[in-house]
Design an enzyme around this catalytic site. Structure first.
Site, short mmCIF file in Angstrom:
data_model
loop_
_atom_site.label_atom_id
_atom_site.label_comp_id
_atom_site.label_asym_id
_atom_site.label_seq_id
_atom_site.Cartn_x
_atom_site.Cartn_y
_atom_site.Cartn_z
N ILE A 24 -67.86 63.13 37.11
CA ILE A 24 -66.61 63.90 37.17
C ILE A 24 -66.83 65.18 37.97
CG2 ILE A 24 -65.66 63.00 35.00
CD1 ILE A 24 -66.27 65.86 33.82
N ASP A 25 -68.09 65.62 38.12
CA ASP A 25 -68.38 66.88 38.82
C ASP A 25 -68.18 66.78 40.33
OD1 ASP A 25 -69.09 67.73 36.34
OD2 ASP A 25 -71.19 68.14 36.78
N GLY A 81 -68.69 71.42 35.08
CA GLY A 81 -69.21 71.74 36.41
C GLY A 81 -70.47 72.53 36.24
N GLU A 97 -68.32 75.80 33.72
CA GLU A 97 -69.31 76.08 32.67
C GLU A 97 -70.60 76.68 33.23
OE1 GLU A 97 -70.42 72.36 30.82
OE2 GLU A 97 -70.87 71.47 32.76
N GLN A 128 -62.02 66.22 29.38
CA GLN A 128 -61.95 65.94 30.83
C GLN A 128 -62.58 64.60 31.19
OE1 GLN A 128 -63.16 69.98 32.94
NE2 GLN A 128 -63.87 69.88 30.84
O1 F6P Z 1 -72.56 65.49 34.63
C1 F6P Z 1 -71.28 65.49 34.15
C2 F6P Z 1 -71.11 66.49 33.03
O2 F6P Z 1 -69.84 66.28 32.49
C3 F6P Z 1 -71.33 67.95 33.44
O3 F6P Z 1 -70.20 68.56 33.97
C4 F6P Z 1 -71.72 68.57 32.12
O4 F6P Z 1 -72.52 69.72 32.32
C5 F6P Z 1 -72.50 67.50 31.47
O5 F6P Z 1 -72.06 66.27 32.01
C6 F6P Z 1 -72.35 67.51 29.97
O6 F6P Z 1 -73.08 66.45 29.47
P1 F6P Z 1 -73.15 66.04 27.93
O7 F6P Z 1 -71.81 65.53 27.56
O8 F6P Z 1 -74.17 64.99 27.86
O9 F6P Z 1 -73.51 67.28 27.18
#
Ligand code: F6P
Length: 342
Positions: A126-127, A170, A221, A274
């Site tokens: 999604i990033d 992000g 983030e 998201q």
């Molecule tokens: O890599 C996609 C992402 O959604 C990032 O934006 C985010 O930092 C991370 O994954 C969060 O991952 P998790 O849900 O495993 O904590």
């Protein structure tokens, strides 16, 4: 031919559309059989599989998440991991693998290919921060969810004369914040690529209130203040690829803005909302085409490649092109949005 399929990393709307396209085309056009590997690289590492055929992929096109499950397992962090994968693939009679994932999952695919595993990659995140492809699927869905949230927050912020800070995902790249911020008419967008000055952010907040409207601040983030301060909260936990779990900047920013400007400020963290639920039409289209082209690459014996969207075409590029370096927001792209700040 038996083809293994896995989905790794953070889940993402459109994963099921890729799986469906791979299986439908592979079975119908090439007469292939499939093995579903569970939970990313954990599947081939521990030999955990699930049935994967045309019947299994019926009805999954609009479904979020992944029917194969996901994880952030890193076989290179496990002693003997690569040998374990090779021996499991051999004993399951798997001739080739399709790995659907982001930077980490495809990074593993890149290294495994160098070590002789026949693998093709499909980019997902999604990033939208994978190089070599114009877009990854899942991004459009995430941006639409964030935009809708911003639209809704405008009216409540105005009614209460409040600052509303929207924290979006992000980690390294601010694509979601930038696209959703532009689409939703945010008054400030803060992204990891452009460290922010809290004094300037507060000035923009004051300017916005002078227009009788209330400010909406969208923050990734992974955004950081210029002085290298401590506004990003992390739990201190890291995953198997060494990434720290992020989160908390929205709250920190809101309380700092309230403290400095005296204006009531609240934070909304969109988080996993998201990533969940049904993909947009664009993401279903892109994911489906990636799947169709990935199985074609397997059929052509074109391993070590990743599918990439270039304009309206799907092209095959070496995996390393997608995973070697991240695609970040350029300063001039960010500057375009600044005209709407304040
Ligand atoms: O890599 C996609 C992402 O959604 C990032 O934006 C985010 O930092 C991370 O994954 C969060 O991952 P998790 O849900 O495993 O904590």
């Amino acid at each position: 031919m038996r083809v293994g399929v896995l989905t790794g990393g953070g889940d993402c709307p459109g994963l099921n559309a890729v799986i469906r396209a791979i299986v439908r085309k592979g079975a119908k056009q090439y007469g292939y059989e499939f093995v579903g590997f569970r939970d990313g690289w954990r599947g081939p590492l521990d030999g955990v599989t699930s049935e994967l055929d045309v019947a299994q992929v019926r009805g999954i096109l609009p479904r979020g998440g992944t029917i194969l499950g996901s994880s952030r397992t890193n076989p290179f962090a496990v002693e003997g991991g690569v040998e374990q994968i090779k021996s499991n693939l051999a004993s399951l009679g798997v001739d080739a693998l399709i790995a659907i994932g982001g930077e980490d999952t495809l990074g593993v695919a890149t290294k495994l290919h160098d070590l002789g595993v026949k693998v093709v990659g499909v980019p997902k995140t999604i990033d939208n921060d994978l190089s070599a492809t114009d877009f990854t699927f899942g991004f459009d869905t995430a941006v639409n969810i964030a935009m809708e949230a911003i639209d809704r927050l405008h009216t409540t912020a105005e009614s209460h004369h409040r600052v509303l800070v929207v924290e979006v995902m992000g980690r390294h790249a601010g694509w979601i914040a930038l696209h959703a911020g532009l689409a939703g008419g945010a008054n400030v967008v803060l992204i990891p690529e452009q460290p922010f000055d809290i004094g300037k952010v507060c000035q923009l907040v004051e300017d916005r209130f002078k227009t009788q409207y209330a400010p909406i601040i969208v923050v990734s983030e992974g955004a950081v203040p210029v002085d290298g301060g401590d506004m990003t909260l992390t739990s201190g936990q890291t995953d198997a690829f060494g990434h720290v779990r992020l989160g908390g900047i929205g709250d920190r920013l809101a309380s700092e803005i309230e403290h400095r400007t005296g204006k009531e400020s609240r934070a909304v963290v969109l988080g996993h909302v998201q990533r969940g639920g049904t993909p947009t039409a664009f993401d279903r289209w892109l994911a489906t085409r990636f799947g169709l082209h990935a199985i074609e690459a397997v059929h052509d014996g074109d391993f070590g490649k990743m599918m990439a969207l270039r304009g309206a075409n799907i092209e095959r590029v070496p995996l390393i092109e997608g995973t070697g370096k991240l695609k970040l927001v350029k300063p001039e792209e960010y500057a375009e949005a600044e005209v709407f700040f304040g």
